[in-house]
Design a protein around this motif. Structure first.
Motif, PDB file in Angstrom:
ATOM      1  N   LEU A   1       0.836  -1.201   0.000  1.00  0.00           N
ATOM      2  CA  LEU A   1       0.000   0.000   0.000  1.00  0.00           C
ATOM      3  C   LEU A   1       0.875   1.257   0.000  1.00  0.00           C
ATOM      4  CD1 LEU A   1      -2.589  -1.245   2.656  1.00  0.00           C
ATOM      5  CD2 LEU A   1      -2.999  -1.007   0.188  1.00  0.00           C
ATOM      6  N   PRO A   2       1.685   1.431  -1.048  1.00  0.00           N
ATOM      7  CA  PRO A   2       2.646   2.546  -1.056  1.00  0.00           C
ATOM      8  C   PRO A   2       2.014   3.928  -1.118  1.00  0.00           C
ATOM      9  CG  PRO A   2       2.557   1.485  -3.212  1.00  0.00           C
ATOM     10  CD  PRO A   2       1.754   0.624  -2.283  1.00  0.00           C
ATOM     11  N   SER A   3       0.783   4.025  -1.612  1.00  0.00           N
ATOM     12  CA  SER A   3       0.153   5.337  -1.761  1.00  0.00           C
ATOM     13  C   SER A   3      -0.133   5.998  -0.416  1.00  0.00           C
ATOM     14  CB  SER A   3      -1.149   5.205  -2.557  1.00  0.00           C
ATOM     15  OG  SER A   3      -2.098   4.418  -1.855  1.00  0.00           O
ATOM     16  N   TYR A   4      -0.049   5.234   0.677  1.00  0.00           N
ATOM     17  CA  TYR A   4      -0.312   5.799   2.003  1.00  0.00           C
ATOM     18  C   TYR A   4       0.896   6.557   2.571  1.00  0.00           C
ATOM     19  CZ  TYR A   4      -4.824   3.515   2.311  1.00  0.00           C
ATOM     20  OH  TYR A   4      -6.132   3.144   2.093  1.00  0.00           O
ATOM     21  N   ASN A   5       2.040   6.464   1.898  1.00  0.00           N
ATOM     22  CA  ASN A   5       3.231   7.212   2.345  1.00  0.00           C
ATOM     23  C   ASN A   5       3.457   7.023   3.849  1.00  0.00           C
ATOM     24  OD1 ASN A   5       3.789   8.324  -0.241  1.00  0.00           O
ATOM     25  ND2 ASN A   5       2.182   9.830   0.085  1.00  0.00           N
ATOM     26  N   TRP A   6       3.598   5.771   4.245  1.00  0.00           N
ATOM     27  CA  TRP A   6       3.642   5.405   5.658  1.00  0.00           C
ATOM     28  C   TRP A   6       4.822   5.984   6.423  1.00  0.00           C
ATOM     29  CZ3 TRP A   6      -0.628   3.072   7.223  1.00  0.00           C
ATOM     30  CH2 TRP A   6      -1.355   2.273   6.336  1.00  0.00           C
ATOM     31  N   THR A   7       4.567   6.334   7.656  1.00  0.00           N
ATOM     32  CA  THR A   7       5.610   6.497   8.668  1.00  0.00           C
ATOM     33  C   THR A   7       5.453   5.318   9.614  1.00  0.00           C
ATOM     34  OG1 THR A   7       5.719   8.905   8.553  1.00  0.00           O
ATOM     35  CG2 THR A   7       6.457   7.873  10.604  1.00  0.00           C
ATOM     36  N   ALA A   8       6.540   4.566   9.806  1.00  0.00           N
ATOM     37  CA  ALA A   8       6.482   3.328  10.585  1.00  0.00           C
ATOM     38  C   ALA A   8       7.168   3.511  11.935  1.00  0.00           C
ATOM     39  CB  ALA A   8       7.148   2.186   9.813  1.00  0.00           C
ATOM     40  N   PHE A   9       6.634   2.808  12.927  1.00  0.00           N
ATOM     41  CA  PHE A   9       7.190   2.837  14.277  1.00  0.00           C
ATOM     42  C   PHE A   9       7.373   1.406  14.770  1.00  0.00           C
ATOM     43  CE2 PHE A   9       4.964   6.783  13.727  1.00  0.00           C
ATOM     44  CZ  PHE A   9       5.632   7.734  14.483  1.00  0.00           C
TER      45      PHE A   9
ATOM     46  N   TRP B   1      13.280   6.429  28.103  1.00  0.00           N
ATOM     47  CA  TRP B   1      12.864   6.143  26.739  1.00  0.00           C
ATOM     48  C   TRP B   1      13.805   6.828  25.756  1.00  0.00           C
ATOM     49  CZ3 TRP B   1      11.715  10.269  23.576  1.00  0.00           C
ATOM     50  CH2 TRP B   1      11.474  11.498  24.214  1.00  0.00           C
ATOM     51  N   ALA B   2      13.763   6.382  24.519  1.00  0.00           N
ATOM     52  CA  ALA B   2      14.551   6.995  23.459  1.00  0.00           C
ATOM     53  C   ALA B   2      13.881   6.693  22.123  1.00  0.00           C
ATOM     54  CB  ALA B   2      15.980   6.466  23.460  1.00  0.00           C
TER      55      ALA B   2
ATOM     56  N   PHE C   1      10.827   4.929  12.670  1.00  0.00           N
ATOM     57  CA  PHE C   1      11.340   5.261  13.999  1.00  0.00           C
ATOM     58  C   PHE C   1      11.406   4.009  14.859  1.00  0.00           C
ATOM     59  CE2 PHE C   1       9.327   9.174  12.486  1.00  0.00           C
ATOM     60  CZ  PHE C   1      10.324  10.110  12.737  1.00  0.00           C
ATOM     61  N   TRP C   2      12.472   3.925  15.647  1.00  0.00           N
ATOM     62  CA  TRP C   2      12.591   2.867  16.647  1.00  0.00           C
ATOM     63  C   TRP C   2      12.414   3.513  18.018  1.00  0.00           C
ATOM     64  CZ3 TRP C   2      17.639   0.202  18.647  1.00  0.00           C
ATOM     65  CH2 TRP C   2      17.273  -0.872  19.480  1.00  0.00           C
ATOM     66  N   VAL C   3      11.356   3.108  18.712  1.00  0.00           N
ATOM     67  CA  VAL C   3      11.046   3.634  20.042  1.00  0.00           C
ATOM     68  C   VAL C   3      11.427   2.583  21.066  1.00  0.00           C
ATOM     69  CG1 VAL C   3       9.258   4.563  21.543  1.00  0.00           C
ATOM     70  CG2 VAL C   3       9.108   4.918  19.056  1.00  0.00           C
ATOM     71  N   ARG C   4      12.288   2.959  22.024  1.00  0.00           N
ATOM     72  CA  ARG C   4      12.680   2.037  23.095  1.00  0.00           C
ATOM     73  C   ARG C   4      12.314   2.650  24.429  1.00  0.00           C
ATOM     74  NH1 ARG C   4      16.226   4.246  19.718  1.00  0.00           N
ATOM     75  NH2 ARG C   4      18.121   4.061  20.945  1.00  0.00           N
ATOM     76  N   THR C   5      11.650   1.847  25.254  1.00  0.00           N
ATOM     77  CA  THR C   5      11.298   2.328  26.589  1.00  0.00           C
ATOM     78  C   THR C   5      11.565   1.226  27.604  1.00  0.00           C
ATOM     79  OG1 THR C   5       9.002   1.536  26.735  1.00  0.00           O
ATOM     80  CG2 THR C   5       9.385   3.582  25.525  1.00  0.00           C
ATOM     81  N   ALA C   6      11.772   1.649  28.842  1.00  0.00           N
ATOM     82  CA  ALA C   6      11.831   0.677  29.923  1.00  0.00           C
ATOM     83  C   ALA C   6      10.445   0.093  30.124  1.00  0.00           C
ATOM     84  CB  ALA C   6      12.323   1.344  31.206  1.00  0.00           C
TER      85      ALA C   6
ATOM     86  N   ILE D   1       1.915   3.462  10.721  1.00  0.00           N
ATOM     87  CA  ILE D   1       1.744   2.054  11.029  1.00  0.00           C
ATOM     88  C   ILE D   1       2.729   1.706  12.143  1.00  0.00           C
ATOM     89  CG2 ILE D   1       3.300   1.348   9.149  1.00  0.00           C
ATOM     90  CD1 ILE D   1       1.438  -1.156   8.849  1.00  0.00           C
ATOM     91  N   LEU D   2       2.236   1.115  13.220  1.00  0.00           N
ATOM     92  CA  LEU D   2       3.043   0.876  14.414  1.00  0.00           C
ATOM     93  C   LEU D   2       3.044  -0.606  14.769  1.00  0.00           C
ATOM     94  CD1 LEU D   2       1.020   3.576  14.977  1.00  0.00           C
ATOM     95  CD2 LEU D   2       2.693   3.876  16.801  1.00  0.00           C
ATOM     96  N   GLU D   3       4.216  -1.123  15.093  1.00  0.00           N
ATOM     97  CA  GLU D   3       4.335  -2.491  15.573  1.00  0.00           C
ATOM     98  C   GLU D   3       4.392  -2.471  17.091  1.00  0.00           C
ATOM     99  OE1 GLU D   3       7.550  -6.129  15.737  1.00  0.00           O
ATOM    100  OE2 GLU D   3       7.595  -4.826  13.973  1.00  0.00           O
TER     101      GLU D   3
END
Length: 209
Positions: free
Chosen positions: A26-34, A60-61, A86-91, A113-115
């Protein structure tokens, strides 16, 4: 703006592959991924390595991925076609502290879109899909907590299609579509059509829980 969350009941069940597959299909959504990762006691949220620096500035970072040729999950998202990753890291238990920074980045995206499972404590996405593998007996508390909120299930096809998770049954969410997959192919045409159809019908607003 649409927000999609991909969760799963354990590690190595294909969550990252589903995210990357949807980005590519689905490239037309111009995703930002987390990619959201939580670390336990004794590991630094800045790099995930063992440390004794459990101070406030290490709660966090967030790092923006720039490498399109790397092997990290966040790099795979870029390779699949994400505009930003983006890679989000938290305790453990500290995701709330990172939410203002995550929200600012969500506000600046076209579609996200977030994992993660735990992010559902703080946002109401347009679509939440849970990835389940009946051959994996582990079931995260966060995945169990939010299973009832899943809009669809992606279920690994196995010889025995009946999951063996004590106290957990897909019969508790009977009206949700279940998409069978055969890894390493995690995203079928039917899944892509379902996601696109739901997003086309979803209101273009950011909703925080």
């Amino acid at each position: 703006m649409a927000i999609v969350v991909i969760g799963g009941h354990s590690r190595n069940v294909g969550k990252t592959s589903v995210v990357a597959g949807l980005i590519a299909k689905l490239p037309s959504y111009n995703w930002t991924a987390f990619k959201l990762t939580q670390f336990g006691h004794g590991r630094c949220s800045l790099n995930g390595k063992p440390c004794q620096c459990a101070t406030a500035d290490h709660a966090w970072a967030i790092t923006e991925e720039k490498d399109t040729c790397g092997k990290s999950d966040s790099s795979r998202f870029l390779t699949a076609g994400a505009k930003h990753s983006f890679w989000v890291r938290t305790a453990q238990g500290q995701l709330a502290k990172a939410m203002p920074a995550i929200q600012r980045r969500l506000d600046a995206t076209e579609n996200a879109i977030l994992e993660s499972n735990s992010i559902l404590k703080f946002i109401q996405p347009d679509l939440y899909i849970s990835v389940l593998d009946p051959s994996n007996e582990d079931f995260k508390n966060s995945a169990q907590q939010f299973l009832g909120r899943a809009d669809a299930i992606i279920l690994h096809r196995t010889g025995d299609h009946t999951p063996q998770w004590p106290g957990i049954s897909l019969e508790s969410i009977p009206d949700r579509p279940v998409f069978m997959v055969d890894p390493p192919r995690y995203v079928s045409d039917e899944i892509v059509e379902f996601v696109a159809g739901r997003l086309n019908a979803a209101p273009s607003v950011v909703r925080f829980a």
